[in-house]
Every structure is written in C-alpha cells, then in structure tokens.
Design a protein around this motif. Structure first.
Motif, PDB file in Angstrom:
ATOM      1  N   ARG A 162      41.045  45.744  58.582  1.00 30.11           N
ATOM      2  CA  ARG A 162      41.300  43.772  58.368  1.00 30.11           C
ATOM      3  C   ARG A 162      41.908  43.635  56.899  1.00 30.11           C
ATOM      4  NH1 ARG A 162      34.981  43.543  57.572  1.00 30.11           N
ATOM      5  NH2 ARG A 162      35.512  45.197  56.923  1.00 30.11           N
ATOM      6  N   PHE A 163      42.103  44.677  56.412  1.00 28.60           N
ATOM      7  CA  PHE A 163      42.858  44.211  55.218  1.00 28.60           C
ATOM      8  C   PHE A 163      44.582  44.884  55.348  1.00 28.60           C
ATOM      9  CE2 PHE A 163      38.304  45.169  53.578  1.00 28.60           C
ATOM     10  CZ  PHE A 163      37.922  44.573  53.598  1.00 28.60           C
ATOM     11  N   THR A 164      45.370  44.398  54.537  1.00 34.18           N
ATOM     12  CA  THR A 164      46.675  44.165  54.158  1.00 34.18           C
ATOM     13  C   THR A 164      46.896  45.539  53.066  1.00 34.18           C
ATOM     14  OG1 THR A 164      46.944  42.122  55.318  1.00 34.18           O
ATOM     15  CG2 THR A 164      48.507  43.410  54.492  1.00 34.18           C
ATOM     16  N   ASN A 165      47.666  46.437  53.117  1.00 32.61           N
ATOM     17  CA  ASN A 165      48.173  46.329  51.833  1.00 32.61           C
ATOM     18  C   ASN A 165      49.581  46.187  51.518  1.00 32.61           C
ATOM     19  OD1 ASN A 165      46.236  48.530  52.196  1.00 32.61           O
ATOM     20  ND2 ASN A 165      46.726  49.878  53.472  1.00 32.61           N
ATOM     21  N   ALA A 166      49.990  46.634  50.395  1.00 32.33           N
ATOM     22  CA  ALA A 166      51.656  45.785  49.697  1.00 32.33           C
ATOM     23  C   ALA A 166      51.600  47.626  49.611  1.00 32.33           C
ATOM     24  CB  ALA A 166      51.858  45.581  48.581  1.00 32.33           C
ATOM     25  N   VAL A 167      52.727  47.715  50.198  1.00 30.99           N
ATOM     26  CA  VAL A 167      53.769  48.726  49.414  1.00 30.99           C
ATOM     27  C   VAL A 167      54.766  49.439  48.684  1.00 30.99           C
ATOM     28  CG1 VAL A 167      54.163  51.508  50.811  1.00 30.99           C
ATOM     29  CG2 VAL A 167      52.149  50.194  52.031  1.00 30.99           C
ATOM     30  N   LEU A 168      55.462  49.647  47.652  1.00 29.34           N
ATOM     31  CA  LEU A 168      55.874  49.627  46.921  1.00 29.34           C
ATOM     32  C   LEU A 168      57.553  50.594  47.879  1.00 29.34           C
ATOM     33  CD1 LEU A 168      57.516  49.246  44.556  1.00 29.34           C
ATOM     34  CD2 LEU A 168      56.631  50.809  43.623  1.00 29.34           C
ATOM     35  N   LEU A 169      58.342  50.364  47.602  1.00 27.70           N
ATOM     36  CA  LEU A 169      60.063  50.913  48.424  1.00 27.70           C
ATOM     37  C   LEU A 169      60.087  51.153  47.607  1.00 27.70           C
ATOM     38  CD1 LEU A 169      60.481  48.174  51.530  1.00 27.70           C
ATOM     39  CD2 LEU A 169      59.150  50.198  51.517  1.00 27.70           C
ATOM     40  N   PRO A 170      61.084  52.525  48.013  1.00 30.20           N
ATOM     41  CA  PRO A 170      61.966  52.870  47.086  1.00 30.20           C
ATOM     42  C   PRO A 170      63.063  51.363  46.890  1.00 30.20           C
ATOM     43  CG  PRO A 170      62.536  54.785  48.340  1.00 30.20           C
ATOM     44  CD  PRO A 170      60.963  53.635  49.244  1.00 30.20           C
ATOM     45  N   ALA A 171      63.688  50.996  46.857  1.00 27.10           N
ATOM     46  CA  ALA A 171      64.050  49.697  46.518  1.00 27.10           C
ATOM     47  C   ALA A 171      63.588  48.676  45.131  1.00 27.10           C
ATOM     48  CB  ALA A 171      65.140  48.578  47.381  1.00 27.10           C
ATOM     49  N   GLY A 172      62.823  48.719  45.656  1.00 23.62           N
ATOM     50  CA  GLY A 172      60.710  48.687  45.382  1.00 23.62           C
ATOM     51  C   GLY A 172      61.063  48.831  42.997  1.00 23.62           C
ATOM     52  N   THR A 173      61.552  50.499  43.614  1.00 15.36           N
ATOM     53  CA  THR A 173      61.049  51.173  42.739  1.00 15.36           C
ATOM     54  C   THR A 173      62.452  51.536  41.449  1.00 15.36           C
ATOM     55  OG1 THR A 173      59.692  53.011  43.727  1.00 15.36           O
ATOM     56  CG2 THR A 173      60.423  53.637  41.515  1.00 15.36           C
ATOM     57  N   GLY A 174      63.642  51.397  42.297  1.00 11.84           N
ATOM     58  CA  GLY A 174      65.075  51.226  41.535  1.00 11.84           C
ATOM     59  C   GLY A 174      65.134  50.206  40.665  1.00 11.84           C
ATOM     60  N   LYS A 175      64.255  49.662  41.570  1.00  7.56           N
ATOM     61  CA  LYS A 175      64.307  47.472  40.616  1.00  7.56           C
ATOM     62  C   LYS A 175      63.240  47.560  39.168  1.00  7.56           C
ATOM     63  CE  LYS A 175      65.374  43.769  40.109  1.00  7.56           C
ATOM     64  NZ  LYS A 175      67.272  42.839  40.050  1.00  7.56           N
ATOM     65  N   LEU A 176      62.505  47.866  39.522  1.00 10.34           N
ATOM     66  CA  LEU A 176      61.477  48.037  38.258  1.00 10.34           C
ATOM     67  C   LEU A 176      62.099  49.099  36.942  1.00 10.34           C
ATOM     68  CD1 LEU A 176      58.543  47.454  37.553  1.00 10.34           C
ATOM     69  CD2 LEU A 176      57.503  49.592  38.578  1.00 10.34           C
ATOM     70  N   GLU A 177      62.455  50.264  37.582  1.00  5.14           N
ATOM     71  CA  GLU A 177      63.161  51.444  37.010  1.00  5.14           C
ATOM     72  C   GLU A 177      64.035  50.570  36.406  1.00  5.14           C
ATOM     73  OE1 GLU A 177      63.785  54.859  38.960  1.00  5.14           O
ATOM     74  OE2 GLU A 177      61.457  55.596  38.444  1.00  5.14           O
ATOM     75  N   ALA A 178      65.032  49.434  36.611  1.00  2.48           N
ATOM     76  CA  ALA A 178      66.178  49.048  36.008  1.00  2.48           C
ATOM     77  C   ALA A 178      66.162  47.729  35.020  1.00  2.48           C
ATOM     78  CB  ALA A 178      67.206  48.664  37.654  1.00  2.48           C
ATOM     79  N   ALA A 179      64.539  47.604  35.260  1.00  2.00           N
ATOM     80  CA  ALA A 179      64.214  46.291  34.721  1.00  2.00           C
ATOM     81  C   ALA A 179      63.730  46.588  33.775  1.00  2.00           C
ATOM     82  CB  ALA A 179      63.456  45.051  35.167  1.00  2.00           C
ATOM     83  N   ALA A 180      62.831  47.754  33.497  1.00  2.00           N
ATOM     84  CA  ALA A 180      61.691  48.474  32.885  1.00  2.00           C
ATOM     85  C   ALA A 180      62.936  48.126  31.253  1.00  2.00           C
ATOM     86  CB  ALA A 180      60.753  49.574  32.623  1.00  2.00           C
ATOM     87  N   PRO A 181      63.144  48.838  30.677  1.00  2.00           N
ATOM     88  CA  PRO A 181      64.007  48.822  29.929  1.00  2.00           C
ATOM     89  C   PRO A 181      64.298  47.719  29.107  1.00  2.00           C
ATOM     90  CG  PRO A 181      65.052  50.667  31.042  1.00  2.00           C
ATOM     91  CD  PRO A 181      64.753  49.464  32.030  1.00  2.00           C
ATOM     92  N   ALA A 182      64.811  46.943  29.214  1.00  2.00           N
ATOM     93  CA  ALA A 182      64.737  45.806  28.516  1.00  2.00           C
ATOM     94  C   ALA A 182      63.774  45.133  28.492  1.00  2.00           C
ATOM     95  CB  ALA A 182      66.222  44.889  29.208  1.00  2.00           C
ATOM     96  N   HIS A 183      63.352  45.092  29.870  1.00  2.00           N
ATOM     97  CA  HIS A 183      61.358  44.178  29.309  1.00  2.00           C
ATOM     98  C   HIS A 183      60.807  45.144  28.455  1.00  2.00           C
ATOM     99  CE1 HIS A 183      58.055  42.334  30.924  1.00  2.00           C
ATOM    100  NE2 HIS A 183      57.341  43.162  30.650  1.00  2.00           N
ATOM    101  N   VAL A 184      60.678  46.301  28.594  1.00  2.62           N
ATOM    102  CA  VAL A 184      59.667  47.246  27.132  1.00  2.62           C
ATOM    103  C   VAL A 184      60.174  46.527  25.768  1.00  2.62           C
ATOM    104  CG1 VAL A 184      58.862  49.183  26.211  1.00  2.62           C
ATOM    105  CG2 VAL A 184      59.440  48.728  28.802  1.00  2.62           C
ATOM    106  N   ALA A 185      62.010  46.235  25.861  1.00  2.00           N
ATOM    107  CA  ALA A 185      62.011  46.566  24.077  1.00  2.00           C
ATOM    108  C   ALA A 185      61.743  45.046  23.982  1.00  2.00           C
ATOM    109  CB  ALA A 185      63.482  46.676  24.320  1.00  2.00           C
TER     110      ALA A 185
END
Length: 167
Positions: free
Chosen positions: A110-133
C-alpha cells in the motif's frame, strides 16, 4: 493603541499579553526575516551551483542516510516538511533526471518507497561541498560552538511545540 511615550498598548478591552513588547517584537521580526531569507539564500546557492532546489537536496540527503538508501514516501515527506502531494511531484522530477526511483514497499504494497540511485548519490556528492561551505559562511561560522548548540536546542524546542498534538 500607543502610550504617550510611543509604546504599543493593548486596547482597554483586550488582555495585555495579546501584544508583543517592543523587545519581543524586534526579536520576532528578526526571526521572521531569518526564516524567510535563509531558505531563499540556500535555495539560490543550490540552484546556481547544483541545479537543485533546497527541498530536492534535502530529499537526496535524507535518502542517502537511510538504510538501503530507501524511505517510504510518507516518511520522506515528513522529514522534508512537505506534503505527500508536493513530494510526489518533486520525486517525479528527480526520477526524470535519473536520481531516484519509486517502487512499491515490499513489506506493505500500500506504500511507495523512494530509492536513491547512483546518479542521485553522485549529484548529492557533487553539490555537498559548495552547499556546506555556504551553510558554514551564513550560519555556522557566525556563531560560537555554544551559541550554535543553543540555537539548535531552541529550534528543536519550537519544532516540538509546532509538532505537538495539542496545537
């Protein structure tokens, strides 16, 4: 109503605690400006540097920390402070970009899951340094460790009041 010295006063038929004192009003207006401008500043940086909105970034970040990089959509909506409907549209956009996928929850269809894909992990890792700064520059580096800790505690206290069932 104001007194002769210009201080706001409650009308005679209203209790005085319905009105903020000048000091309370000044503090409240600072909070209002902060809660309005800080998300805008963070969203602007993320859009410019990573082509992600703040809630998209938060969604990817929440999924990245979840077991098996998977969360129920309802849980994800709660964690990102969005409605399930808004999150559904957001996840659809992230799906179209190859960052996440939706699938039925194997423990309860009855529920739907969201699953992070490798491309999403890559996008997050690329965005994180500037975001954290950016977050460091705007917030963390402006406060001592103790003041930052107290700000976090105060924010949690307010959030508990907002989230309490006795609203």
């Amino acid at each position: 109503m104001t007194s002769q010295d210009g201080v706001p006063q409650a009308p005679p038929d209203e209790p005085a605690d319905l009105w903020l004192t000048p000091a309370e009003l000044a503090s409240w207006m600072s909070v209002v400006r902060l809660i309005t401008r800080l998300p805008w500043a963070i969203d602007t940086q993320l859009q410019r540097d990573a082509e992600l909105s703040m809630v998209e970034y938060m969604t990817l970040a929440m999924l990245s920390e979840a077991p098996e990089r998977t969360l129920r959509m309802s849980t994800l909506a709660e964690h990102t402070s969005t409605s399930l409907s808004r999150l559904s549209h957001l996840v659809k956009r992230l799906e179209s970009r190859g960052y996440v996928r939706r699938e039925p929850d194997p423990s309860d269809g009855r529920f739907t899951n969201a699953v992070l894909l490798p491309a999403g992990t890559g996008k997050l890792e690329a965005a994180a340094p500037a975001h954290v700064a950016h977050v460091r520059r705007l917030v963390v580096d402006n406060l001592s460790g103790e003041r930052l800790r107290r700000l976090g505690q105060d924010a949690e206290r307010i959030l508990q009041r907002i989230d309490s069932p006795a609203r």
